[in-house]
Design a protein around this motif. Structure first.
Motif, PDB file in Angstrom:
ATOM      1  N   ILE A   1     -11.638  40.357 -32.952  1.00 14.41           N
ATOM      2  CA  ILE A   1     -12.421  41.015 -34.167  1.00 14.41           C
ATOM      3  C   ILE A   1     -12.022  42.400 -34.455  1.00 14.41           C
ATOM      4  CG2 ILE A   1     -14.687  39.378 -33.826  1.00 14.41           C
ATOM      5  CD1 ILE A   1     -15.797  42.043 -32.385  1.00 14.41           C
TER       6      ILE A   1
ATOM      7  N   ASN B   1       3.250  38.103 -22.848  1.00 14.45           N
ATOM      8  CA  ASN B   1       1.908  38.626 -23.303  1.00 14.45           C
ATOM      9  C   ASN B   1       1.908  38.226 -24.788  1.00 14.45           C
ATOM     10  OD1 ASN B   1      -0.588  39.625 -23.697  1.00 14.45           O
ATOM     11  ND2 ASN B   1      -0.554  41.116 -22.490  1.00 14.45           N
TER      12      ASN B   1
ATOM     13  N   SER C   1       2.215  40.705 -30.174  1.00 15.76           N
ATOM     14  CA  SER C   1       1.902  40.434 -31.615  1.00 15.76           C
ATOM     15  C   SER C   1       0.978  41.620 -32.214  1.00 15.76           C
ATOM     16  CB  SER C   1       1.151  39.138 -31.775  1.00 15.76           C
ATOM     17  OG  SER C   1       0.473  39.013 -32.947  1.00 15.76           O
ATOM     18  N   LEU C   2       0.213  42.178 -31.491  1.00  7.90           N
ATOM     19  CA  LEU C   2      -0.639  43.243 -31.860  1.00  7.90           C
ATOM     20  C   LEU C   2       0.348  44.542 -32.072  1.00  7.90           C
ATOM     21  CD1 LEU C   2      -3.053  44.922 -32.365  1.00  7.90           C
ATOM     22  CD2 LEU C   2      -3.135  45.037 -29.868  1.00  7.90           C
TER      23      LEU C   2
ATOM     24  N   THR D   1      -6.847  46.316 -32.501  1.00  4.00           N
ATOM     25  CA  THR D   1      -6.240  47.101 -33.614  1.00  4.00           C
ATOM     26  C   THR D   1      -6.852  48.434 -33.870  1.00  4.00           C
ATOM     27  OG1 THR D   1      -5.877  44.925 -34.661  1.00  4.00           O
ATOM     28  CG2 THR D   1      -6.084  46.791 -36.026  1.00  4.00           C
TER      29      THR D   1
ATOM     30  N   ALA E   1      -0.519  40.566 -26.852  1.00  4.85           N
ATOM     31  CA  ALA E   1      -0.417  41.981 -27.265  1.00  4.85           C
ATOM     32  C   ALA E   1       0.993  42.225 -27.816  1.00  4.85           C
ATOM     33  CB  ALA E   1      -0.067  42.365 -25.509  1.00  4.85           C
TER      34      ALA E   1
ATOM     35  N   GLU F   1       4.889  49.359 -21.745  1.00  2.25           N
ATOM     36  CA  GLU F   1       5.399  48.308 -21.333  1.00  2.25           C
ATOM     37  C   GLU F   1       4.346  47.006 -21.458  1.00  2.25           C
ATOM     38  OE1 GLU F   1       4.800  51.172 -19.368  1.00  2.25           O
ATOM     39  OE2 GLU F   1       6.728  51.984 -19.145  1.00  2.25           O
TER      40      GLU F   1
ATOM     41  N   ARG G   1     -12.942  39.842 -28.167  1.00  2.00           N
ATOM     42  CA  ARG G   1     -11.475  39.712 -28.941  1.00  2.00           C
ATOM     43  C   ARG G   1     -11.310  39.318 -30.018  1.00  2.00           C
ATOM     44  NH1 ARG G   1      -8.520  38.296 -23.084  1.00  2.00           N
ATOM     45  NH2 ARG G   1      -9.048  40.188 -22.019  1.00  2.00           N
TER      46      ARG G   1
ATOM     47  N   ILE H   1      -4.438  49.036 -22.386  1.00  3.05           N
ATOM     48  CA  ILE H   1      -5.154  48.910 -23.504  1.00  3.05           C
ATOM     49  C   ILE H   1      -5.908  47.446 -22.742  1.00  3.05           C
ATOM     50  CG2 ILE H   1      -3.418  47.962 -24.823  1.00  3.05           C
ATOM     51  CD1 ILE H   1      -4.814  48.900 -27.214  1.00  3.05           C
TER      52      ILE H   1
ATOM     53  N   THR I   1      -9.724  42.316 -16.869  1.00  9.31           N
ATOM     54  CA  THR I   1      -8.783  41.830 -18.003  1.00  9.31           C
ATOM     55  C   THR I   1      -7.001  41.739 -17.657  1.00  9.31           C
ATOM     56  OG1 THR I   1      -8.874  44.144 -18.847  1.00  9.31           O
ATOM     57  CG2 THR I   1     -10.347  42.587 -19.936  1.00  9.31           C
ATOM     58  N   LEU I   2      -6.978  42.455 -16.589  1.00  2.00           N
ATOM     59  CA  LEU I   2      -5.542  42.884 -16.364  1.00  2.00           C
ATOM     60  C   LEU I   2      -5.248  42.862 -14.820  1.00  2.00           C
ATOM     61  CD1 LEU I   2      -4.653  45.769 -18.677  1.00  2.00           C
ATOM     62  CD2 LEU I   2      -3.557  43.557 -18.647  1.00  2.00           C
TER      63      LEU I   2
HETATM   64  C1  LIG Z   1      -4.082  42.395 -26.278  1.00  3.44           C
HETATM   65  C2  LIG Z   1      -5.697  42.643 -26.779  1.00  3.44           C
HETATM   66  C3  LIG Z   1      -5.874  44.276 -26.424  1.00  3.44           C
HETATM   67  C4  LIG Z   1      -6.005  42.393 -28.214  1.00  3.44           C
HETATM   68  O1  LIG Z   1      -7.188  42.650 -28.542  1.00  3.44           O
HETATM   69  P1  LIG Z   1      -7.964  42.199 -29.924  1.00  3.44           P
HETATM   70  O2  LIG Z   1      -9.373  43.011 -29.855  1.00  3.44           O
HETATM   71  O3  LIG Z   1      -8.354  40.767 -29.409  1.00  3.44           O
HETATM   72  O4  LIG Z   1      -7.055  42.520 -30.941  1.00  3.44           O
HETATM   73  P2  LIG Z   1      -7.453  42.285 -32.502  1.00  3.44           P
HETATM   74  O5  LIG Z   1      -8.809  41.546 -32.641  1.00  3.44           O
HETATM   75  O6  LIG Z   1      -7.304  43.635 -33.066  1.00  3.44           O
HETATM   76  O7  LIG Z   1      -6.202  41.517 -32.875  1.00  3.44           O
HETATM   77  C5  LIG Z   1      -4.954  42.169 -33.490  1.00  3.44           C
HETATM   78  C6  LIG Z   1      -3.701  41.167 -33.485  1.00  3.44           C
HETATM   79  O8  LIG Z   1      -3.305  40.989 -32.058  1.00  3.44           O
HETATM   80  C7  LIG Z   1      -2.928  39.784 -32.241  1.00  3.44           C
HETATM   81  N1  LIG Z   1      -3.602  38.755 -31.192  1.00  3.44           N
HETATM   82  C8  LIG Z   1      -4.611  38.930 -30.554  1.00  3.44           C
HETATM   83  N2  LIG Z   1      -5.239  37.978 -29.775  1.00  3.44           N
HETATM   84  C9  LIG Z   1      -4.391  37.055 -29.970  1.00  3.44           C
HETATM   85  C10 LIG Z   1      -3.983  35.727 -29.502  1.00  3.44           C
HETATM   86  N3  LIG Z   1      -5.095  35.281 -28.525  1.00  3.44           N
HETATM   87  N4  LIG Z   1      -3.131  35.048 -29.766  1.00  3.44           N
HETATM   88  C11 LIG Z   1      -1.998  35.525 -30.622  1.00  3.44           C
HETATM   89  N5  LIG Z   1      -2.151  36.695 -31.405  1.00  3.44           N
HETATM   90  C12 LIG Z   1      -3.274  37.546 -30.832  1.00  3.44           C
HETATM   91  C13 LIG Z   1      -2.707  39.158 -33.357  1.00  3.44           C
HETATM   92  O9  LIG Z   1      -1.624  39.561 -34.364  1.00  3.44           O
HETATM   93  C14 LIG Z   1      -4.235  39.792 -33.905  1.00  3.44           C
HETATM   94  O10 LIG Z   1      -4.083  39.773 -35.337  1.00  3.44           O
HETATM   95  P3  LIG Z   1      -4.828  38.729 -35.943  1.00  3.44           P
HETATM   96  O11 LIG Z   1      -6.287  38.635 -35.658  1.00  3.44           O
HETATM   97  O12 LIG Z   1      -5.030  39.182 -37.650  1.00  3.44           O
HETATM   98  O13 LIG Z   1      -4.129  37.502 -36.101  1.00  3.44           O
HETATM   99  C15 LIG Z   1      -6.542  41.766 -26.027  1.00  3.44           C
HETATM  100  O14 LIG Z   1      -6.059  40.314 -26.215  1.00  3.44           O
HETATM  101  C16 LIG Z   1      -6.489  42.004 -24.266  1.00  3.44           C
HETATM  102  O15 LIG Z   1      -7.417  42.902 -24.156  1.00  3.44           O
HETATM  103  N6  LIG Z   1      -5.944  41.247 -23.701  1.00  3.44           N
HETATM  104  C17 LIG Z   1      -5.724  41.556 -22.251  1.00  3.44           C
HETATM  105  C18 LIG Z   1      -5.359  42.765 -21.746  1.00  3.44           C
HETATM  106  C19 LIG Z   1      -3.823  43.009 -22.147  1.00  3.44           C
HETATM  107  O16 LIG Z   1      -3.157  42.140 -22.292  1.00  3.44           O
HETATM  108  N7  LIG Z   1      -3.542  44.160 -22.533  1.00  3.44           N
HETATM  109  C20 LIG Z   1      -2.149  44.468 -23.008  1.00  3.44           C
HETATM  110  C21 LIG Z   1      -1.575  45.077 -21.845  1.00  3.44           C
HETATM  111  S1  LIG Z   1       0.315  45.673 -22.418  1.00  3.44           S
END
Ligand SMILES: CC(C)(COP(=O)(O)OP(=O)(O)OC[C@H]1O[C@@H](n2cnc3c(N)ncnc32)[C@H](O)[C@@H]1OP(=O)(O)O)[C@@H](O)C(=O)NCCC(=O)NCCS
Length: 179
Positions: free
Chosen positions: A108, A139, A144-145, A112, A142, A134, A106, A99, A22-23
């Motif tokens: 679901i 990204n 947005s989360l 969060t 992330a 960081e 993702r 994370i 994932t990263l």
């Molecule tokens: C970032 C990450 C951890 C989010 O995990 P997730 O389980 O999909 O998150 P959630 O389902 O709880 O989503 C929460 C919020 O994140 C944001 N979000 C998640 N995926 C998104 C996407 N593809 N586009 C825009 N916003 C997004 C939204 O605000 C979302 O809320 P919503 O579903 O009500 O719109 C996941 O996308 C991931 O693993 N990414 C790759 C690794 C990474 O980049 N980690 C962070 C490094 S700093």
């Protein structure tokens, strides 16, 4: 349904796999083990039907930088940083190191749930004043989360990543600000 729980030593190889999938920021086994041994309450995994589908790992640091403490924006902090460093005014802060959620799982709510539990543990168990991280400036998922939880973009670190991309330092203040 999924559950969030504390990681165990035996989870590390699977967490390493998720990280590799994932990263681009990857770590050696001892890095994970050190986080787990020292800040195990803040090393969390998400499990769905017996499969690990995500993780969040943090450490607790002693910092004097008002930006990392969530007390100042970067542009006003230079002298305060110097003064705080000279005074040796070190305070406890959480650092979310990594994370991630496996791609098919993702959107679901797992990210969060991992972040909510991380914030709770860093605040209540470790009693840290803030949580920072960081993130790549591109990204958007992330960022947005993090913004949903109230994290603020506090600083840009130019060329932070090995491919030259900049990072935002994002900070969430956990404790009331004293006058
Ligand atoms: C970032 C990450 C951890 C989010 O995990 P997730 O389980 O999909 O998150 P959630 O389902 O709880 O989503 C929460 C919020 O994140 C944001 N979000 C998640 N995926 C998104 C996407 N593809 N586009 C825009 N916003 C997004 C939204 O605000 C979302 O809320 P919503 O579903 O009500 O719109 C996941 O996308 C991931 O693993 N990414 C790759 C690794 C990474 O980049 N980690 C962070 C490094 S700093």
């Amino acid at each position: 349904m999924f559950k969030i729980r504390k990681a165990k030593d035996s989870d590390i190889p699977e967490v390493m796999k998720i990280n590799l999938e994932t990263l681009p920021e990857n770590y050696w086994y001892g890095f994970y083990k050190n986080l787990l041994d020292n800040w195990g309450e803040a090393f969390l995994v998400a499990e769905k039907e017996g499969v690990l589908v995500g993780y969040a790992m943090s450490r607790i640091e002693e910092q004097s930088d008002p930006v990392l403490l969530g007390l100042a924006k970067d542009e006003v902090s230079v002298w305060r940083r110097v003064i705080s460093t000279i005074k040796g005014d070190l305070r406890k802060v959480g650092h979310l190191v990594s994370i991630a959620v496996r791609a098919p799982y993702r959107r679901i709510g797992i990210g969060t749930a991992l972040l909510r539990e991380t914030i709770s543990v860093v605040d209540k168990f470790y009693n840290a004043e803030s949580l920072y991280l960081e993130v790549r400036v591109t990204n958007y998922p992330a960022i947005s989360l993090y913004e949903k939880f109230g994290f603020r973009k506090a600083r840009i670190v130019k060329g932070y990543y090995s491919d030259g991309e900049d990072a935002y330092v994002m900070v969430l203040r956990l404790k009331p600000t004293q006058a």
